[in-house]
Design a protein around this motif. Structure first.
Motif, PDB file in Angstrom:
ATOM      1  N   MET A  14       0.835  -1.219   0.000  1.00 59.97           N
ATOM      2  CA  MET A  14       0.000   0.000   0.000  1.00 59.97           C
ATOM      3  C   MET A  14       0.864   1.261   0.000  1.00 59.97           C
ATOM      4  O   MET A  14       0.513   2.263  -0.586  1.00 59.97           O
ATOM      5  CB  MET A  14      -0.924   0.014   1.215  1.00 59.97           C
ATOM      6  N   LEU A  15       1.986   1.187   0.715  1.00 58.83           N
ATOM      7  CA  LEU A  15       2.822   2.388   0.836  1.00 58.83           C
ATOM      8  C   LEU A  15       3.961   2.382  -0.181  1.00 58.83           C
ATOM      9  O   LEU A  15       4.704   3.360  -0.269  1.00 58.83           O
ATOM     10  CB  LEU A  15       3.406   2.487   2.248  1.00 58.83           C
ATOM     11  N   GLN A  16       4.095   1.279  -0.933  1.00 61.42           N
ATOM     12  CA  GLN A  16       5.150   1.165  -1.928  1.00 61.42           C
ATOM     13  C   GLN A  16       6.521   1.413  -1.320  1.00 61.42           C
ATOM     14  O   GLN A  16       7.318   2.194  -1.827  1.00 61.42           O
ATOM     15  CB  GLN A  16       4.926   2.192  -3.052  1.00 61.42           C
ATOM     16  N   THR A  17       6.737   0.760  -0.198  1.00 62.82           N
ATOM     17  CA  THR A  17       8.035   0.939   0.447  1.00 62.82           C
ATOM     18  C   THR A  17       8.390  -0.320   1.227  1.00 62.82           C
ATOM     19  O   THR A  17       7.536  -1.168   1.490  1.00 62.82           O
ATOM     20  CB  THR A  17       8.014   2.177   1.372  1.00 62.82           C
ATOM     21  N   ARG A  18       9.661  -0.422   1.598  1.00 66.66           N
ATOM     22  CA  ARG A  18      10.113  -1.577   2.338  1.00 66.66           C
ATOM     23  C   ARG A  18       9.752  -1.428   3.818  1.00 66.66           C
ATOM     24  O   ARG A  18       9.980  -0.377   4.412  1.00 66.66           O
ATOM     25  CB  ARG A  18      11.651  -1.627   2.181  1.00 66.66           C
ATOM     26  N   ILE A  19       9.188  -2.460   4.399  1.00 67.42           N
ATOM     27  CA  ILE A  19       8.793  -2.418   5.812  1.00 67.42           C
ATOM     28  C   ILE A  19       9.657  -3.403   6.602  1.00 67.42           C
ATOM     29  O   ILE A  19       9.793  -4.562   6.218  1.00 67.42           O
ATOM     30  CB  ILE A  19       7.302  -2.802   5.982  1.00 67.42           C
ATOM     31  N   GLU A  20      10.218  -2.929   7.683  1.00 64.61           N
ATOM     32  CA  GLU A  20      10.964  -3.816   8.592  1.00 64.61           C
ATOM     33  C   GLU A  20       9.999  -4.315   9.666  1.00 64.61           C
ATOM     34  O   GLU A  20       9.170  -3.557  10.153  1.00 64.61           O
ATOM     35  CB  GLU A  20      12.090  -3.045   9.296  1.00 64.61           C
ATOM     36  N   MET A  21      10.158  -5.573  10.037  1.00 66.74           N
ATOM     37  CA  MET A  21       9.270  -6.114  11.068  1.00 66.74           C
ATOM     38  C   MET A  21      10.087  -6.828  12.136  1.00 66.74           C
ATOM     39  O   MET A  21      10.998  -7.584  11.821  1.00 66.74           O
ATOM     40  CB  MET A  21       8.314  -7.098  10.399  1.00 66.74           C
ATOM     41  N   THR A  22       9.775  -6.571  13.411  1.00 63.81           N
ATOM     42  CA  THR A  22      10.462  -7.301  14.484  1.00 63.81           C
ATOM     43  C   THR A  22       9.728  -8.624  14.730  1.00 63.81           C
ATOM     44  O   THR A  22       8.571  -8.767  14.351  1.00 63.81           O
ATOM     45  CB  THR A  22      10.430  -6.507  15.808  1.00 63.81           C
ATOM     46  N   VAL A  23      10.405  -9.570  15.364  1.00 67.18           N
ATOM     47  CA  VAL A  23       9.677 -10.783  15.753  1.00 67.18           C
ATOM     48  C   VAL A  23       8.682 -10.396  16.853  1.00 67.18           C
ATOM     49  O   VAL A  23       8.935  -9.477  17.622  1.00 67.18           O
ATOM     50  CB  VAL A  23      10.612 -11.906  16.269  1.00 67.18           C
ATOM     51  N   PRO A  24       7.554 -11.094  16.924  1.00 69.00           N
ATOM     52  CA  PRO A  24       6.540 -10.718  17.909  1.00 69.00           C
ATOM     53  C   PRO A  24       7.057 -10.878  19.340  1.00 69.00           C
ATOM     54  O   PRO A  24       7.846 -11.770  19.633  1.00 69.00           O
ATOM     55  CB  PRO A  24       5.403 -11.709  17.663  1.00 69.00           C
ATOM     56  N   LYS A  25       6.586  -9.962  20.192  1.00 71.15           N
ATOM     57  CA  LYS A  25       6.822 -10.117  21.627  1.00 71.15           C
ATOM     58  C   LYS A  25       5.522 -10.582  22.217  1.00 71.15           C
ATOM     59  O   LYS A  25       4.447 -10.154  21.791  1.00 71.15           O
ATOM     60  CB  LYS A  25       7.180  -8.768  22.237  1.00 71.15           C
ATOM     61  N   VAL A  26       5.620 -11.436  23.206  1.00 71.83           N
ATOM     62  CA  VAL A  26       4.388 -11.898  23.824  1.00 71.83           C
ATOM     63  C   VAL A  26       4.377 -11.479  25.288  1.00 71.83           C
ATOM     64  O   VAL A  26       5.381 -11.572  25.995  1.00 71.83           O
ATOM     65  CB  VAL A  26       4.222 -13.425  23.627  1.00 71.83           C
ATOM     66  N   TRP A  27       3.242 -10.951  25.715  1.00 71.86           N
ATOM     67  CA  TRP A  27       3.077 -10.477  27.089  1.00 71.86           C
ATOM     68  C   TRP A  27       1.862 -11.139  27.699  1.00 71.86           C
ATOM     69  O   TRP A  27       0.815 -11.193  27.062  1.00 71.86           O
ATOM     70  CB  TRP A  27       2.827  -8.969  27.110  1.00 71.86           C
ATOM     71  N   LEU A  28       2.021 -11.632  28.894  1.00 74.29           N
ATOM     72  CA  LEU A  28       0.856 -12.105  29.644  1.00 74.29           C
ATOM     73  C   LEU A  28       0.871 -11.282  30.927  1.00 74.29           C
ATOM     74  O   LEU A  28       1.627 -11.576  31.849  1.00 74.29           O
ATOM     75  CB  LEU A  28       0.987 -13.606  29.914  1.00 74.29           C
ATOM     76  N   VAL A  29       0.098 -10.215  30.949  1.00 72.17           N
ATOM     77  CA  VAL A  29       0.197  -9.268  32.067  1.00 72.17           C
ATOM     78  C   VAL A  29      -1.121  -9.113  32.810  1.00 72.17           C
ATOM     79  O   VAL A  29      -2.190  -9.124  32.201  1.00 72.17           O
ATOM     80  CB  VAL A  29       0.646  -7.858  31.613  1.00 72.17           C
ATOM     81  N   PRO A  30      -1.039  -8.951  34.149  1.00 70.74           N
ATOM     82  CA  PRO A  30      -2.249  -8.630  34.900  1.00 70.74           C
ATOM     83  C   PRO A  30      -2.768  -7.256  34.465  1.00 70.74           C
ATOM     84  O   PRO A  30      -1.995  -6.391  34.058  1.00 70.74           O
ATOM     85  CB  PRO A  30      -1.795  -8.598  36.355  1.00 70.74           C
TER      86      PRO A  30
END
Lengths: 160, 201
Positions: free
Chosen positions: B29-45
Motif C-alpha cells: 500500500m505504501l510502496q516501500t520496504r517495511i521492517e518487522m520485528t519478531v513478535p513479543k508476547v506479554w501475559l500481564v495482569p
C-alpha cells in the motif's frame, strides 16, 4: 517528595493526606473516588465492568459492586467514618463506534449506572462527576482538598 | 489465563506469520520496504498493562478490528500521530500536512489501511489453521492509548484477569522520513486452544 499513588486498571488504592491518587487513561472504565475530607482519608478505584454477578468471576476489583465493597472496608479500617463519605467519579466514555453497531459498545454508560447504583446503595452522596463523551481521561485526586483533576488530550483540563 | 511456555512460543510463531502478511500488505500500500520485528508476547495482569504498552497517557492513533469466528480476538494497529500523518499523506498521494484529528479523508484512508492489514493477518491465520475467521469493520480512535485499550478490552462485556498481548513493530525508513507502528493481537481465551490445537499443543 512525590506522594502520588498510581492506581492500575481493575485495582483500587486507599490513602491519607498528603497522598494523591491517580489513574491514567480511563476510557470506558470509571475512576471513582470515595473520601472523608474531615479525616483526610480516601480511595480511588479503576472499575472495568458493571457487575460481578453477570460475569464469569475472576478478580473482584474489576467490577463496580465488589470493588467498591472492598475499598469501603479498607477506608473504614484506615479510620474513615461512614456518615462523612462523599464520592466523585469520571470516565465511562465511548472510545470507538462501529457503524450500525453502536449499542453493543455502550459499556461505558452501563459502568456509570452501575457505580451510581452502588454508591446509592451504600448511602454515599455522589457530589460531582464527569462521565461520557468519546475521549479518554487521566485523573488525579487530592485527598487534602477533595478536588479531582481531570486531564484529556483534546478536551482540555478541569477540576471537579 | 495461564499459558505454558511452549504454547506461548507456538503462538509467537503463528502471529509472526500473520504479522508478516500484514506487513507485506502495508508495504504494497505504501510502496516501500517495511521492517518487522519478531513478535513479543506479554501475559500481564490488568493493573500492569503499561509493562507491555508503555505510558498509558501517550496520545496515539489506533485502528481496532474485532476478529470473529473460530478463534476470536482483537487486532489493533497503533501509530504515533506523526507516523500516521506520513502514512496518510502517502496513501492519499498528497504532499501537504493533514489534520489527523479532523480530516475525514484521513480517517477513511487509515480505516482502509487497518482493514487491509488485519484482513491479511487473518487470511494467513485461517490458511494454515483451517479455522474460519472474519473481521469486523474498522474503528478508529485518536486519544490516550490507555483509554483506547481499556475500551477494547471490555468491549465484549468481559475481560480476563491477565491479558495476553502479542505485538510486532513495523517500521519504514525512507530518504527523508521514518515512521513506525505497532501491530497488536489480543486473542480471547478460547482462541488459543483452537489455534494451537492445529499443532497438537
Amino acid at each position: 517528595m512525590n506522594n502520588t499513588i498510581i492506581v492500575g486498571m481493575a485495582d483500587y488504592k486507599v490513602g491519607k493526606t498528603p497522598a494523591k491518587l491517580m489513574t491514567v487513561g480511563l476510557g470506558s472504565c470509571i475512576g471513582v473516588c470515595i473520601y472523608d475530607l474531615q479525616s483526610q482519608i480516601g480511595g480511588l478505584a479503576h472499575i472495568m465492568l458493571p457487575s460481578s454477578s453477570e460475569n464469569s468471576g475472576g478478580k473482584e476489583t474489576k467490577y463496580a459492586d465488589t470493588c467498591l465493597e472492598l475499598m469501603l472496608s479498607d477506608l473504614y479500617k484506615l479510620g474513615a467514618r461512614a456518615g462523612r463519605l462523599k464520592a466523585k467519579m469520571a470516565g465511562g466514555a465511548q472510545m470507538f463506534s462501529f457503524a450500525g453497531k453502536a449499542s453493543l459498545l455502550k459499556i461505558g454508560e452501563r459502568n456509570t449506572q452501575a457505580v451510581e447504583q452502588e454508591l446509592q446503595k451504600a448511602g454515599i452522596p455522589l457530589i460531582a462527576s464527569d462521565v461520557g463523551g468519546t475521549y479518554g481521561r487521566t485523573i488525579c485526586f487530592d485527598l487534602a482538598t477533595g478536588e479531582l483533576f481531570i486531564k484529556t488530550i483534546n478536551q482540555g483540563e478541569k477540576v471537579i | 489465563m495461564n499459558v505454558s511456555e511452549e504454547r506461548l512460543e507456538a503462538l509467537k510463531e503463528i502471529v509472526n506469520i500473520g504479522s508478516g502478511n500484514a506487513a507485506s500488505s502495508l508495504s504494497s500500500m505504501l510502496q516501500t520496504r517495511i521492517e518487522m520485528t519478531v513478535p513479543k508476547v506479554w501475559l500481564v495482569p490488568l493493573n500492569r498493562l503499561s509493562d507491555a504498552l508503555g505510558r498509558l497517557d501517550e496520545p496515539k492513533v489506533v485502528l481496532f478490528l474485532k476478529v470473529e469466528g473460530g478463534a476470536p480476538g482483537k487486532a489493533m494497529f497503533v501509530l504515533d500521530e506523526n507516523s500516521a500523518g506520513i502514512i496518510v499523506r502517502k496513501l492519499l498521494r498528497q504532499p501537504d500536512n493533514v489534520d489527523i484529528l479532523k480530516d475525514e479523508m484521513a480517517h477513511s484512508a487509515l480505516k482502509e489501511l487497518g482493514n487491509v492489514m488485519v484482513s491479511s493477518f487473518v487470511t494467513a491465520l485461517a490458511t494454515f489453521s483451517g479455522i474460519t475467521l472474519q473481521i469486523s469493520v474498522p474503528a478508529l480512535g485518536i486519544d490516550m492509548i490507555g483509554a483506547m485499550i481499556d475500551a477494547v478490552l471490555i468491549e465484549g462485556g468481559r475481560v480476563d484477569d491477565n491479558v495476553l498481548i502479542l505485538n510486532t513493530k513495523l517500521s519504514a525508513s525512507e530518504a527523508s522520513e521514518e515512521y513506525e507502528g505497532m501491530f497488536l493481537f489480543i486473542p480471547e481465551e478460547g482462541a488459543l486452544d483452537k489455534l494451537l490445537g492445529v499443532f497438537g499443543i
